[in-house]
Design an enzyme around this catalytic site. Sequence first.
Site, PDB file in Angstrom:
ATOM      1  N   SER A 198      37.413  44.919  48.826  1.00  0.00           N
ATOM      2  CA  SER A 198      37.227  43.998  49.942  1.00  0.00           C
ATOM      3  C   SER A 198      38.492  43.710  50.745  1.00  0.00           C
ATOM      4  CB  SER A 198      36.622  42.695  49.434  1.00  0.00           C
ATOM      5  OG  SER A 198      37.510  42.092  48.530  1.00  0.00           O
ATOM      6  N   HIS A 209      29.729  43.698  48.469  1.00  0.00           N
ATOM      7  CA  HIS A 209      30.000  43.864  49.903  1.00  0.00           C
ATOM      8  C   HIS A 209      29.202  45.023  50.498  1.00  0.00           C
ATOM      9  CE1 HIS A 209      33.168  40.930  50.703  1.00  0.00           C
ATOM     10  NE2 HIS A 209      33.619  41.173  49.487  1.00  0.00           N
ATOM     11  N   LYS A 253      26.139  37.060  50.133  1.00  0.00           N
ATOM     12  CA  LYS A 253      26.807  37.732  51.265  1.00  0.00           C
ATOM     13  C   LYS A 253      25.746  38.186  52.274  1.00  0.00           C
ATOM     14  CE  LYS A 253      31.165  38.546  48.949  1.00  0.00           C
ATOM     15  NZ  LYS A 253      31.436  38.793  47.543  1.00  0.00           N
TER      16      LYS A 253
HETATM   17  C1  LIG Z   1      31.814  38.082  46.290  1.00  0.00           C
HETATM   18  C2  LIG Z   1      31.990  38.971  45.138  1.00  0.00           C
HETATM   19  C3  LIG Z   1      31.632  38.566  43.849  1.00  0.00           C
HETATM   20  C4  LIG Z   1      31.155  37.179  43.549  1.00  0.00           C
HETATM   21  O1  LIG Z   1      29.865  36.977  44.036  1.00  0.00           O
HETATM   22  P1  LIG Z   1      29.243  35.491  43.970  1.00  0.00           P
HETATM   23  O2  LIG Z   1      27.784  35.719  44.012  1.00  0.00           O
HETATM   24  O3  LIG Z   1      29.790  34.777  45.160  1.00  0.00           O
HETATM   25  O4  LIG Z   1      29.721  34.895  42.708  1.00  0.00           O
HETATM   26  C5  LIG Z   1      31.736  39.480  42.816  1.00  0.00           C
HETATM   27  N1  LIG Z   1      32.202  40.727  43.039  1.00  0.00           N
HETATM   28  C6  LIG Z   1      32.582  41.146  44.264  1.00  0.00           C
HETATM   29  C7  LIG Z   1      33.083  42.533  44.463  1.00  0.00           C
HETATM   30  C8  LIG Z   1      32.501  40.268  45.354  1.00  0.00           C
HETATM   31  O5  LIG Z   1      32.892  40.683  46.549  1.00  0.00           O
END
Ligand SMILES: *Cc1c(COP(=O)(O)O)cnc(C)c1O
Length: 401
Positions: free
Chosen positions: A188, A216, A247
């Site tokens: 990310s 993502h 997301k």
């Molecule tokens: C955002 C993210 C998470 C965490 O996800 P949540 O549902 O907000 O806890 C885990 N792994 C990656 C790669 C992320 O980008």
Amino acid sequence: MTDQYLAHVANELEQIKSSGLWKAERQMLSPQSGKVQVEGNNSSAGVINLCANNYLGLANDPRLIAAVKQAMDSHGYGMASVRFICGTQDLHRKLEQSIAAYLGKDDSILFASCFDANGGLFEPLLSDQDAIVSDSLNHASIIDGIRLCKAKRYRYQNSDMTDLESQLKQARNDGARFIMIATDGVFSMDGYLANLPDITALAKKYEALVMVDDCHATGVIGKGGRGTASHFRVDDGVDVITGTLGKALGGAIGGFIAGAAPLIDLLRQRARPYLFSNALPPGVVAAGIEAIRLTESDNSMRQQLNDNTAFWRQGLSALGYELLQGEHPIIPVMLGDAKLAQSMSQHLFEQGVYASGFFYPVVPQGKARIRTQMSAAHSRQDLERALDAFEKAGKLSGALA
Ligand SMILES: *Cc1c(COP(=O)(O)O)cnc(C)c1O
């Protein structure tokens, strides 16, 4: 609490501040969207938001809001139970089945977040006879999940396939019974995709399982937004997919693991964040079902997102900014110097654009950047305004000549 302990905490806080790592939170006064109202810049035009993970623009979508309201009327507000006692409604199973069908897996299991999904994944599936081979840039939740598991740990340099192969060899030489490779689908900070064609080929060669965290990527890339495995056409080589509802898929909350039926069954019996934490509320679950349906059936949001990504990359390059190349709507603007990234972010905010600077230790020394993220919620006019702001802020901060 003793004065001594309070002094210790105050000292920690001071150290965070003096090393420039203090994270301040800006309060938004409107729903999450392409344009938002934010304290400190409450202009009626709104501030263009370039730092949300709201890829498909669903965070404030009336169709999801309607689904939440309807489910609260029919199924209530909260569950007040873990899933296995009395926290499972028909809706929970329906969402798990629709995630599985969407991703082409047998079944899936819901968690309160993907942080919990990654935290609960490894420990039930692998023991001290086994090995996990993990990318050095994996998300914090994968790192924590691996720490909670007794399997032997191996780490390979980010996307370095030669190193991955040496670590796999090492794990085999050390006598591992089962090996699991763990990787983010999208890294990310850079917007780079994991090299799944090579990872799945190496997994086959060394008889390893592959786990991909597609937070993502789900809804964003691949056919119908099915993620990185679909993008690279290696669906069969990826055994376990973890993802989030926080997301692209509406941006509320909730995580999941998708995979083969026996593996999901075992997680339902043993994954600690699943067994010892509350079930997702019905409104969130119903909106998740609707988000998957929209993501799968309506390509126009992804089309808009891709058009915006192409326009934005082209516009920033034309202004003279250095970008990291790629195809993901995460588009980092490389500035090098941490102070410059901070000053640029501040100038952008004054010009009506909300975008965060990232610098060491989050990214390597000398690779400070402003990370921008496109959304289907951005109109062409928003992006034109944002490019103007990047031109002005670039000159004011010295990032542009
Ligand atoms: C955002 C993210 C998470 C965490 O996800 P949540 O549902 O907000 O806890 C885990 N792994 C990656 C790669 C992320 O980008």
